[in-house]
Structure formats: structure tokens, C-alpha cells
Motif scaffolding. Structure first.
Motif, PDB file in Angstrom:
ATOM      1  N   ILE A 105       0.857  -1.189   0.000  1.00 24.75           N
ATOM      2  CA  ILE A 105       0.000   0.000   0.000  1.00 24.75           C
ATOM      3  C   ILE A 105       0.892   1.239   0.000  1.00 24.75           C
ATOM      4  CG2 ILE A 105      -1.690   1.334   1.362  1.00 24.75           C
ATOM      5  CD1 ILE A 105      -2.941  -1.226   2.293  1.00 24.75           C
ATOM      6  N   GLU A 106       0.466   2.245  -0.744  1.00 26.21           N
ATOM      7  CA  GLU A 106       1.232   3.504  -0.731  1.00 26.21           C
ATOM      8  C   GLU A 106       0.306   4.715  -0.701  1.00 26.21           C
ATOM      9  OE1 GLU A 106       3.462   4.699  -4.222  1.00 26.21           O
ATOM     10  OE2 GLU A 106       4.760   5.984  -3.026  1.00 26.21           O
ATOM     11  N   PRO A 107       0.286   5.447   0.426  1.00 26.05           N
ATOM     12  CA  PRO A 107      -0.405   6.734   0.398  1.00 26.05           C
ATOM     13  C   PRO A 107       0.466   7.743  -0.347  1.00 26.05           C
ATOM     14  CG  PRO A 107       0.556   6.336   2.576  1.00 26.05           C
ATOM     15  CD  PRO A 107       0.833   5.105   1.742  1.00 26.05           C
ATOM     16  N   ALA A 108      -0.169   8.683  -1.026  1.00 29.52           N
ATOM     17  CA  ALA A 108       0.530   9.676  -1.861  1.00 29.52           C
ATOM     18  C   ALA A 108       1.287   8.979  -2.982  1.00 29.52           C
ATOM     19  CB  ALA A 108       1.465  10.553  -1.046  1.00 29.52           C
ATOM     20  N   SER A 109       0.607   8.060  -3.617  1.00 30.45           N
ATOM     21  CA  SER A 109       1.230   7.239  -4.663  1.00 30.45           C
ATOM     22  C   SER A 109       1.386   8.009  -5.976  1.00 30.45           C
ATOM     23  CB  SER A 109       0.400   5.976  -4.869  1.00 30.45           C
ATOM     24  OG  SER A 109      -0.973   6.308  -4.926  1.00 30.45           O
ATOM     25  N   ASN A 110       0.856   9.246  -6.005  1.00 26.99           N
ATOM     26  CA  ASN A 110       0.996  10.120  -7.167  1.00 26.99           C
ATOM     27  C   ASN A 110       0.573   9.390  -8.449  1.00 26.99           C
ATOM     28  OD1 ASN A 110       2.827  11.783  -9.303  1.00 26.99           O
ATOM     29  ND2 ASN A 110       2.250  13.074  -7.586  1.00 26.99           N
ATOM     30  N   ASP A 111       1.418   9.433  -9.497  1.00 30.82           N
ATOM     31  CA  ASP A 111       0.995   8.837 -10.775  1.00 30.82           C
ATOM     32  C   ASP A 111       1.364   7.352 -10.869  1.00 30.82           C
ATOM     33  OD1 ASP A 111       3.723   9.024 -11.118  1.00 30.82           O
ATOM     34  OD2 ASP A 111       3.647  10.505 -12.714  1.00 30.82           O
ATOM     35  N   GLY A 112       1.648   6.731  -9.727  1.00 25.66           N
ATOM     36  CA  GLY A 112       1.905   5.287  -9.712  1.00 25.66           C
ATOM     37  C   GLY A 112       3.326   4.929 -10.089  1.00 25.66           C
ATOM     38  N   TYR A 113       4.229   5.927 -10.081  1.00 27.12           N
ATOM     39  CA  TYR A 113       5.603   5.711 -10.558  1.00 27.12           C
ATOM     40  C   TYR A 113       6.326   4.635  -9.754  1.00 27.12           C
ATOM     41  CZ  TYR A 113       7.613   7.984  -6.512  1.00 27.12           C
ATOM     42  OH  TYR A 113       8.003   8.256  -5.231  1.00 27.12           O
ATOM     43  N   ASP A 166       1.819  -5.929   3.600  1.00 27.92           N
ATOM     44  CA  ASP A 166       3.127  -6.474   3.981  1.00 27.92           C
ATOM     45  C   ASP A 166       4.171  -5.365   3.947  1.00 27.92           C
ATOM     46  OD1 ASP A 166       2.439  -9.422   4.015  1.00 27.92           O
ATOM     47  OD2 ASP A 166       1.639  -8.741   2.096  1.00 27.92           O
ATOM     48  N   VAL A 167       3.983  -4.459   2.993  1.00 30.89           N
ATOM     49  CA  VAL A 167       4.868  -3.290   2.901  1.00 30.89           C
ATOM     50  C   VAL A 167       3.989  -2.055   2.684  1.00 30.89           C
ATOM     51  CG1 VAL A 167       6.667  -2.130   1.548  1.00 30.89           C
ATOM     52  CG2 VAL A 167       6.809  -4.600   1.913  1.00 30.89           C
ATOM     53  N   ILE A 168       4.275  -1.014   3.446  1.00 29.10           N
ATOM     54  CA  ILE A 168       3.636   0.288   3.182  1.00 29.10           C
ATOM     55  C   ILE A 168       4.748   1.268   2.848  1.00 29.10           C
ATOM     56  CG2 ILE A 168       2.279   2.202   4.116  1.00 29.10           C
ATOM     57  CD1 ILE A 168       0.913   0.288   6.004  1.00 29.10           C
ATOM     58  N   HIS A 169       4.628   1.929   1.719  1.00 33.08           N
ATOM     59  CA  HIS A 169       5.575   2.992   1.375  1.00 33.08           C
ATOM     60  C   HIS A 169       4.933   4.321   1.736  1.00 33.08           C
ATOM     61  CE1 HIS A 169       8.646   0.899  -1.003  1.00 33.08           C
ATOM     62  NE2 HIS A 169       7.671   0.087  -1.378  1.00 33.08           N
ATOM     63  N   ALA A 170       5.707   5.186   2.351  1.00 31.38           N
ATOM     64  CA  ALA A 170       5.219   6.550   2.605  1.00 31.38           C
ATOM     65  C   ALA A 170       6.363   7.503   2.257  1.00 31.38           C
ATOM     66  CB  ALA A 170       4.791   6.706   4.056  1.00 31.38           C
ATOM     67  N   ASN A 171       6.471   7.781   0.970  1.00 29.35           N
ATOM     68  CA  ASN A 171       7.575   8.625   0.486  1.00 29.35           C
ATOM     69  C   ASN A 171       7.116  10.059   0.335  1.00 29.35           C
ATOM     70  OD1 ASN A 171       9.075   6.341   0.281  1.00 29.35           O
ATOM     71  ND2 ASN A 171       9.331   6.400  -1.943  1.00 29.35           N
ATOM     72  N   ASN A 172       7.806  10.961   0.987  1.00 32.12           N
ATOM     73  CA  ASN A 172       7.482  12.378   0.857  1.00 32.12           C
ATOM     74  C   ASN A 172       6.007  12.667   1.031  1.00 32.12           C
ATOM     75  OD1 ASN A 172      10.124  13.557   0.346  1.00 32.12           O
ATOM     76  ND2 ASN A 172      10.094  12.143  -1.380  1.00 32.12           N
ATOM     77  N   VAL A 173       5.442  12.109   2.101  1.00 35.97           N
ATOM     78  CA  VAL A 173       4.041  12.382   2.408  1.00 35.97           C
ATOM     79  C   VAL A 173       3.859  12.733   3.884  1.00 35.97           C
ATOM     80  CG1 VAL A 173       3.551   9.891   2.684  1.00 35.97           C
ATOM     81  CG2 VAL A 173       1.680  11.470   2.369  1.00 35.97           C
ATOM     82  N   LEU A 174       4.719  12.207   4.744  1.00 41.82           N
ATOM     83  CA  LEU A 174       4.538  12.440   6.179  1.00 41.82           C
ATOM     84  C   LEU A 174       4.570  13.934   6.508  1.00 41.82           C
ATOM     85  CD1 LEU A 174       4.227  10.854   8.783  1.00 41.82           C
ATOM     86  CD2 LEU A 174       6.716  10.814   9.003  1.00 41.82           C
TER      87      LEU A 174
END
Ligand code: JHZ
Length: 407
Positions: A105-113, A166-174
């Protein structure tokens, strides 16, 4: 929801110390369509919390105003960022043994890059992003994306539907979320028992040491250290297991968090170094205002003198940080002729506040300005390599931070 915070966004302490005032600026990613229309501006002041060491801006601008409509930032326009994401995903697929039965799961996934790399590897994903355009672009390329903000309520309903990542990415969103604790609680809710959260944030140490004041704007509410991250996540039962320092975005941290597990040696080393080097005290931040003011004077003096001696100057990168730089320094159309950017969603519009027109990069060779002020200095290498032809014709770049330099 727009207004000033009275207490720390993380620990709620009321003892915030103001150490930087960048004046009133327009919203950095709100590009202008009609330069005659009025633009709202908001105070841009930065404070330090002596209780949990979190650096933060004092103003909260309504998230829907910032992110929902016409959000122009599409991650896929930077090959370096795409490569950065690809490498990260590859490593996690191997290390975490991810496959068709996993979920990312990724919040702030933008254009899915980033998630697109999992899709290509057959790993199921769910993107969550409030920006309409980027979320639609993600869905169009097969990255399943909900067009929404990740809130506690959304996390609860996804969890009730049986979703656990299993993995959550939170890149440049916190740094971007107004309800900091609510967002971390939502991440925790969506994490499988033995799952891992991978967070990327610009590192406040780099911001201060390299005078990256232009990365401060209303989208970025918080500027994290390892210490402030540790307080924030610890409150929600999450522990920093591993940290890496990355060069992306002027210097970032990639932090791996889980419910339990062994804490890597480098986490302790970094926490100790922050304490020894003073990041937990106001003193570390106190001369920043003076340093930023000096940079402004030096940059204005450099551009004014080039301009006065008959040189033409334009800018590269209609970045959000470019908007802070131009509006804080007051540099506008009297010194710069135009800005170029590869992002086609930005072209044809104008920079916030200063109203420089934004063109595609081909405009550089058409107009041949003598100098290009690099407003996306974090991608300097990549951009200068692309602009080899301009450089061979004698064109030069001006990098504004940590101190203005012609290269
Ligand atoms: P870039 C963004 O900030 C947006 P910005 C956001 N606020 C955030 O949190 C940070 O990143 C981390 C263009 N470009 O990414 C693309 C070229 O034209 O440094 C962008 O418009 N040619 C969510 O906007 C801009 O430059 C190129 O070759 O300050 C760069 O913006 C490359 C590489 C980029 O950050």
C-alpha cells in the motif's frame, strides 16, 4: 482548516520556538493560469519543538486547497526518481519475499511511478492519492489507486474489508499531512502483523546545514530528524529498525519501521549524533534566518550584476522549491525571462507570485539565455547532462544553494 498551529504537530507541546520567517508567500504548487487573477498568500514561519525536536511550519493551509485540484506534480517526469523507486522496490521484493499473495500500500502514490514496479512483478498494490490528475494517470497505467486522502476513517474501512499490507511505502508524504498523528495511526492500522513501513523524508539536518530554505513551503508542514521521527512513531507502537541516508531531494532519510524487531546499530548512532551535534536544541537552528538572508542578498547581487552587464538569464525547473526561492528573494521578471520544465502539466502556466511564464525545455535552445538559474538544484547532475548542447554553446548554470555559484 487553514490557520496557525498553537501546539506541536506531533507531541502537542505548546512551547514552539519560532526561528525562521520567510514572510507571506503564495502556494508553491499552485501554478497560475491567469496572471491577472488575485492569488492568496499565507505566512511561512518555521518553529522548533523543544520537547520532541520536531521542526515545523506554523501555518496549516487547507489540504484540499493544496492537493486536490490541478495538482501539477507528477513524479514520473524525473528519470532519477524513477530509478530511485525501481531500486527500492527490487530490494524489498527480494528481502521480504513478496509475491502474488502479498499486498503493498502507498499513500501519496501520485501517478503510480513507484507501485508500477510491483505491478510489473505481479505483486498486488493499492495506491491512495488525493490529487485527481496523478491518481487518474496511475489507474490508467494499471496501478489500482483510490483518489482520496489516507485518514484514520479510510484505514479503518480498508482494514474492515480485510486489507493488511506487507509493505507500506510513505515517500514524501509524512511532512504533507495536517493530522500527523492520525496519519501514522492509519499506517499502523493498515500494517500486517509482521509488515514493514518504509518512510522517506527530507532530512532536516541537510536542510539546515546546506541552507536548503527553499524546500520550505506550505505543503511541507514538518521537517524531520531521526529523533522527532522516533518520538512520533513510538507513540503509535512503531519502532525504527533501520535507516539509510539518501541523496535524493537534497538529502533524505529512508526509515524502515515495524512493530517489533532488532534496531540496527546505525539508528542508535544517528540518534546519538543528533544529540551531540545539537539538533535537539534551538541553538542548532538559531542562526538559520541570518544565513538565509545572506544567501538572498548574494543571489540577488549576483543576478543583478549579470543582468546589468547585459547577460540574459532564465530558470530551469518550475519546482515548488523554486516558488519559495523566487518569492522570498523577490527575484522575478525584471531579472529572469522565463522558466522551463519537462512536466507538460506545468507548461503554459506561470510561476506563483512572480508570474514567470513556464515553457518546455526546447525553449532554452530557441532563446539561448546566457545563464540558467537552477530551481531544481536537487536534480542538477541529471539536468545538466540533458543540457549538454546548451552548455556547449556557452550556456551556464547558476546553483542557488548552499550558496550561489556559477557552474
Ligand atoms: P522537484 C516536489 O517538490 C513536490 P519540488 C513535493 N512537494 C515534494 O514533497 C517534493 O518534491 C519532495 C522538473 N524537471 O521534484 C520536474 C525537469 O524539468 O525537485 C519538476 O517540475 N527536468 C510533492 O517541486 C521539477 O523539475 C528534469 O530533468 O520542489 C523538479 O521538482 C528533471 C529531473 C526535473 O521538487
Amino acid at each position: 482548516m487553514t490557520g496557525s498551529v498553537g501546539s506541536c504537530r506531533s507531541c502537542r507541546s505548546s512551547a514552539l520556538d519560532l526561528f525562521l520567517d520567510l514572510g507571506w508567500t503564495p502556494l508553491a504548487d499552485r501554478l497560475v493560469q491567469n496572471p491577472d487573477a488575485e492569488e492568496p498568500t499565507f505566512p511561512l514561519q518555521v518553529g522548533f519543538c523543544p520537547d520532541c525536536a520536531l521542526v515545523q511550519i506554523l501555518e496549516t493551509v487547507s489540504p484540499s486547497l493544496l492537493f486536490e485540484e490541478d495538482y501539477p506534480y507528477y513524479s514520473s517526469f524525473s528519470p532519477a526518481l524513477l530509478e530511485h523507486a525501481r531500486g527500492n522496490v527490487k530490494e524489498l521484493i527480494t528481502d521480504r519475499h513478496l509475491g502474488p499473495g502479498s499486498l503493498v500500500i502507498e499513500p501519496a502514490s501520485n501517478d503510480g511511478y513507484l507501485l508500477a514496479n510491483y505491478v510489473d512483478a505481479g505483486v498486488p498494490v493499492l495506491g491512495i492519492d488525493p490529487a485527481e490528475g496523478p491518481a487518474a494517470a496511475a489507474n490508467a497505467k494499471g496501478v489500482r489507486t483510490i483518489n482520496a486522502f489516507l485518514t484514520r476513517d479510510l484505514a479503518e474501512s480498508l482494514r474492515a474489508d480485510g486489507l493488511q499490507a506487507d509493505v507500506i511505502h510513505a515517500n514524501n508524504v509524512l511532512a504533507h499531512v495536517a493530522d500527523t498523528n492520525g496519519f501514522v495511526a492509519a499506517l499502523e492500522m493498515l500494517l500486517a502483523e509482521d509488515g514493514i513501513i518504509v518512510v522517506e523524508v527530507p532530512y532536516v539536518r541537510e536542510l539546515i546545514e546546506h541552507c536548503e530554505f527553499d524546500t520550505i513551503y506550505h505543503e511541507h508542514l514538518c521537517y524531520f530528524s531521526v529523533t522527532s521521527l522516533s518520538h512520533l512513531f513510538g507513540r503509535h507502537g512503531l519502532r525504527i529498525l533501520e535507516i539509510r541516508e539518501l541523496s535524493i531531494h537534497g538529502g533524505s532519510l529512508r526509515v524502515f519501521l515495524g512493530r517489533e524487531g532488532k534496531q540496527g546499530e546505525q539508528v542508535r548512532t544517528m540518534l546519538e549524533a543528533e544529540s551531540t551535534d545539537g539538533l535537539l536544541d534551538l541553538g542548532f537552528y538559531q542562526d538559520f534566518q541570518g544565513r538565509v538572508e545572506r544567501l538572498r542578498e548574494d543571489l540577488v547581487a549576483m543576478l543583478s550584476s549579470l543582468h546589468a552587464s547585459g547577460h540574459s538569464i532564465a530558470a530551469y525547473g518550475a519546482s515548488a522549491k523554486g516558488s519559495t526561492l523566487l518569492n522570498y528573494t523577490g527575484i522575478g521578471t525584471e531579472l529572469l525571462d522565463f522558466v522551463v520544465d519537462r512536466n507538460t502539466h506545468k507548461q503554459g502556466k506561470f510561476m506563483p507570485g512572480k508570474h514567470l511564464p513556464i515553457h518546455g525545455p526546447e525553449h532554452i535552445l530557441e532563446e539561448r539565455p546566457d545563464f540558467l538559474l537552477l530551481l531544481a538544484w536537487n536534480f542538477a547532475e541529471e539536468i545538466m547532462a540533458q543540457q549538454q548542447a546548451y552548455r556547449e554553446l556557452g550556456g551556464r548554470f547558476i546553483v542557488p544553494v548552499p550558496s550561489p555559484a556559477i557552474i
